[in-house]
Each structure stands twice: as structure tokens, then as C-alpha cells.
Write a protein that holds these residues in place. Structure first.
Motif, short mmCIF file in Angstrom:
data_model
loop_
_atom_site.label_atom_id
_atom_site.label_comp_id
_atom_site.label_asym_id
_atom_site.label_seq_id
_atom_site.Cartn_x
_atom_site.Cartn_y
_atom_site.Cartn_z
N ARG A 166 -35.99 5.86 -6.97
CA ARG A 166 -36.74 5.52 -8.18
C ARG A 166 -37.73 6.65 -8.46
N ALA A 167 -38.02 6.85 -9.73
CA ALA A 167 -39.08 7.78 -10.11
C ALA A 167 -40.20 7.01 -10.78
N LEU A 168 -41.43 7.27 -10.35
CA LEU A 168 -42.61 6.73 -11.02
C LEU A 168 -43.17 7.86 -11.88
N ARG A 169 -43.06 7.69 -13.18
CA ARG A 169 -43.47 8.74 -14.12
C ARG A 169 -44.87 8.43 -14.63
N MET A 170 -45.81 9.31 -14.27
CA MET A 170 -47.21 9.13 -14.63
C MET A 170 -47.45 9.59 -16.07
N ALA A 171 -48.15 8.77 -16.82
CA ALA A 171 -48.56 9.20 -18.15
C ALA A 171 -49.76 10.15 -18.04
N PRO A 172 -49.80 11.18 -18.91
CA PRO A 172 -48.79 11.62 -19.86
C PRO A 172 -47.75 12.49 -19.16
N ALA A 173 -46.51 12.37 -19.57
CA ALA A 173 -45.44 13.09 -18.87
C ALA A 173 -44.36 13.51 -19.86
N MET A 174 -43.47 14.34 -19.36
CA MET A 174 -42.34 14.82 -20.13
C MET A 174 -41.22 13.78 -20.11
N PRO A 175 -40.32 13.81 -21.09
CA PRO A 175 -39.09 13.01 -20.99
C PRO A 175 -38.27 13.50 -19.80
N MET A 176 -37.63 12.59 -19.10
CA MET A 176 -36.84 12.94 -17.92
C MET A 176 -35.57 12.09 -17.88
N ASN A 177 -34.45 12.74 -17.60
CA ASN A 177 -33.20 11.98 -17.46
C ASN A 177 -32.44 12.35 -16.19
N GLN A 178 -33.13 13.02 -15.24
CA GLN A 178 -32.47 13.39 -13.99
C GLN A 178 -32.34 12.20 -13.04
N PHE A 179 -33.24 11.24 -13.16
CA PHE A 179 -33.35 10.17 -12.18
C PHE A 179 -32.47 8.99 -12.57
N ARG A 180 -32.02 8.29 -11.56
CA ARG A 180 -31.20 7.10 -11.82
C ARG A 180 -32.03 5.96 -12.39
N ARG A 181 -33.30 5.89 -12.00
CA ARG A 181 -34.18 4.84 -12.51
C ARG A 181 -35.58 5.40 -12.64
N VAL A 182 -36.18 5.23 -13.81
CA VAL A 182 -37.54 5.71 -14.08
C VAL A 182 -38.42 4.51 -14.43
N VAL A 183 -39.58 4.43 -13.77
CA VAL A 183 -40.57 3.40 -14.09
C VAL A 183 -41.82 4.12 -14.58
N ASP A 184 -42.26 3.79 -15.77
CA ASP A 184 -43.46 4.41 -16.32
C ASP A 184 -44.71 3.71 -15.81
N ILE A 185 -45.68 4.51 -15.39
CA ILE A 185 -46.97 3.97 -14.95
C ILE A 185 -48.08 4.67 -15.72
N GLY A 186 -49.28 4.16 -15.62
CA GLY A 186 -50.41 4.73 -16.34
C GLY A 186 -50.86 6.05 -15.75
N PRO A 187 -51.88 6.66 -16.33
CA PRO A 187 -52.42 7.92 -15.81
C PRO A 187 -52.98 7.74 -14.40
N VAL A 188 -52.86 8.80 -13.61
CA VAL A 188 -53.37 8.80 -12.24
C VAL A 188 -54.57 9.73 -12.18
N ALA A 189 -55.72 9.16 -11.89
CA ALA A 189 -56.95 9.95 -11.76
C ALA A 189 -57.93 9.17 -10.89
N GLN A 190 -58.76 9.89 -10.19
CA GLN A 190 -59.79 9.26 -9.35
C GLN A 190 -61.07 10.08 -9.50
N PRO A 191 -61.69 10.01 -10.68
CA PRO A 191 -62.89 10.83 -10.91
C PRO A 191 -64.06 10.40 -10.04
N ALA A 192 -64.91 11.36 -9.77
CA ALA A 192 -66.12 11.08 -8.99
C ALA A 192 -67.20 10.49 -9.89
N ALA A 193 -68.20 9.91 -9.28
CA ALA A 193 -69.35 9.42 -10.03
C ALA A 193 -70.21 10.61 -10.45
#
Length: 361
Positions: A166-193
Motif C-alpha cells: 500500500r502507498a500512503l500519499r501525503m497531501a500535497p502530493a503528485m499524482p501516482m499510478n505506480q502503486f497497486r493501492r494508494v490511500v490519501d492522507i492529510g499533510p504530515v508536519a510536527q511544528p515546534a511551539a
């Protein structure tokens, strides 16, 4: 104690910056989780960032791009290094399979590296790709030397990506068709205070001065137009690198008692290229971003679109950057209003962790 095998591209620090929040969120769901970091990203990057027990296994997982500083891809060298890497492809896969059999992880998590996905399939171990780009799409936009079999090389990379469960595609991302299954997820960030007031006091900023963080990621700038930028009134530049003695406007970030992530959260403006980790954190923090584009890096356009939709950003041409014609862009981005459609919560890490947790219990 479950072990996750985290294979990370060492093209800069951006891929490691994507993986860390996911592993931290996963550690909150699986308290006895252990992590094997299969990457040549230096251990120093993970100190004070990764909160789960980890160990480093420094083995190259992919090539990425060969760059002359953060803004220029050496296209010919990039293709030739990929070609060299793939001359021993079968041996590399077998070496990874042997290492996986010895470590016996529950899961292989790969951010944008494709070698570990091919090895995991051969070893019979579940694998997940965590991606906002893939290297075949990056290479596809770069002209190949005539003596390299471009089609064969790209097909090998695509087949390796297709081996992922499976591929977890983080937003924002490019279109991808290499993977057998793609699951879109939200942006990944962990900003500091933010520690804005502490930074103002440390720098002794006057009320009419603005702090600008100049940082271009894990591939450092070899030079800056220090003398010309020293003439820009109203700004103090925090540079992630050495600063000439006697500079009146520049302060090396290494001299400040703040982490780079804390500085990102505390300055008035960030100046950088539009890379995933920096851009998404700038949007999350609502810190204005002045960016210098490369124009031949495949994931750049979705990132720039995301910035202008949900954040504040102004493009600075490479020519203006190197000639320190920064004043107009800096003042323009500071004058921009907050976006009409702000970004939602940075949910990607929690979403990814929730999907991974059943696989590592």
C-alpha cells in the motif's frame, strides 16, 4: 517488542522529516515499538526529534538527485549515479533481504526509497510506502544521457514501488499510478511551539526589524551574497550555515539557543526552496514563505499550489536571490493577508499511524 524497519531516502532531510512525525504518532499507539532506521541520514537529525527507541543502520536506500547546492540538479550526474546504483541492483536487493531476515521486523515503511519495497516483497514482509513523490516521476522530468537505458531504469524503479502492499500519499502530493493501492492522507508536519519573544530578546530586535530564517534544507548552500544582503535595512537574517565575521545583518543559527524547528515557528519570514517539510510547516504555522523554485523538480508545483491556497508565499527568482534583491519579496509577503481558506489540521501522521498500528502489534 515489535520492530518497524523505516527505510528513508537521504536526499536532504525532507523524507526523514516526514517519517519522524509518523513514527512518533505510531509510538503513542504501540508503546513498546522499536525502530530500525535504514538510512544514511545522520543520526544527529533524529536526536531530539524521534521519541521512540531507535537505532541507525546506515545503508544507502536510493540515489535521489545529485545536486550542486539545494537549487541546482546535476542532471547528467543524477542519471549516471542511478545507472551505477542499478548495475548492482540484484545484489542490493539480496543484501536487504538478508538484513530483513536477520532483523525480523513486523513491517517495512519506506519514504520514497524503492529498494526496501522490492526487498520486503522478496522477504515476505509487509511493506508500506509513505510518499509525496517517487523517484521515477522525478527522473522522468530530466533528460537522460543517450548511453543510458532510460526506459529500463524507470521500469525497474516502478516495479519496485509496485511491490508495496500500500502507498500512503501525503497531501500535497503528485499524482501516482505506480502503486497497486494508494490511500490519501492529510499533510504530515510536527511544528515546534513558537518562542517569538525569547527570539526577539536574544537578537535584540528593534521594533522595526523582522527576523528572516534563511534555510534550504539538508543540502546546504555553499555561499550567499552576504555583502549585498547586509545592506537590506529592517531585516535580521538567521542563516543555517557559517556567517562572515563582521556581518551586520546575519546571525548563524548554530549560535542561537533554539532548535531549527523552533526558529521556524518564531521568525517573521522563512526563505527557502519549496520543499515538502519546510513548506507544509510554514503553512501550518502561518509563517510567510519567500521561495526560490528549481523548476525541474517534479513535486514543486503541487507544493507551490498548496502554499498559495492555504498560506502566504512570494516567489523570488534565482537571479534575484543570488544578487540579494530580496527586499521587495520580503515586504510583499509580510503585507499579504492571512489566507481565505487556511489549511486544516495536520492529520497525516495520526492517520498513517492508525493504519500502521494493526500491522505492528
Amino acid at each position: 517488542m515489535p520492530l518497524i524497519w523505516a527505510a528513508i531516502s537521504a536526499h536532504g532531510y525532507g523524507h526523514a522529516a516526514q517519517v519522524v512525525p509518523v513514527l512518533n504518532a505510531l509510538g503513542a499507539l504501540v508503546p513498546d515499538l522499536r525502530v530500525r532506521l535504514r538510512t544514511t541520514v545522520p543520526a544527529s537529525f533524529f536526536h531530539d526529534r524521534l521519541t521512540v527507541p531507535w537505532e541507525l543502520s546506515p545503508v544507502q536506500q536510493d540515489v535521489g538527485c545529485i545536486q550542486e547546492g539545494p537549487l541546482l540538479i546535476n542532471v547528467d550526474a543524477t542519471w549516471r549515479e542511478h545507472h551505477r546504483f542499478h548495475l548492482t541492483w540484484d545484489a542490493r536487493v539480496e543484501a536487504e533481504v538478508a538484513a530483513l531476515h536477520e532483523a525480523r521486523p513486523c513491517l517495512v515503511l519506506a519514504d520514497a526509497a524503492y529498494l526496501p519495497l522490492a526487498a520486503a516483497r522478496r522477504a515476505g514482509i509487509p511493506s508500506i510506502a509513505l510518499v509525496s513523490l517517487t523517484w521515477d516521476l522525478v527522473l522522468a522530468g530530466l533528460p537522460a544521457p543517450s548511453d543510458i537505458d532510460r526506459t529500463l531504469l524507470l521500469r525497474t524503479i516502478q516495479d519496485a514501488y509496485a511491490a508495496a502492499d500500500r502507498a500512503l500519499r501525503m497531501a500535497p502530493a503528485m499524482p501516482m499510478n505506480q502503486f497497486r493501492r494508494v490511500v490519501d492522507i492529510g499533510p504530515v508536519a510536527q511544528p515546534a511551539a513558537p518562542q517569538r519573544q525569547a527570539l526577539i530578546e536574544k537578537l535584540r530586535l528593534s521594533p522595526d526589524e523582522r527576523a528572516v530564517l534563511v534555510g534550504f534544507g539538508g543540502i546546504p548552500l555553499s555561499s550567499l551574497p552576504f555583502a549585498e544582503a547586509d545592506r537590506l535595512a529592517g531585516f535580521r537574517f538567521l542563516f543555517d550555515g557559517p556567517v562572515p565575521a563582521g556581518s551586520t545583518r546575519f546571525v548563524p543559527t548554530s549560535s542561537l539557543p533554539f532548535s531549527f524547528k523552533t526558529l521556524m515557528a518564531s521568525v517573521d519570514v522563512i526563505m527557502s526552496k519549496p520543499g515538502y517539510a519546510t513548506l507544509v510547516e510554514a503553512v501550518a504555522l502561518q509563517i510567510p514563505l519567500v521561495y526560490v523554485r528549481r523548476y525541474n523538480f517534479a513535486d514543486e508545483q503541487p507544493l507551490v499550489d498548496y502554499l498559495h491556497r492555504h498560506g502566504r508565499g512570494v516567489e523570488l527568482s534565482a537571479d534575484d536571490f543570488w544578487k540579494a534583491r530580496w527586499d521587495t519579496a520580503l515586504r510583499e509577503v509580510l503585507a499579504q493577508p492571512l489566507p481565505a481558506v487556511p489549511a486544516g489540521p495536520m492529520t497525516g501522521a495520526a492517520e498513517a499511524a492508525a493504519m500502521l498500528a494493526p500491522l505492528v502489534q
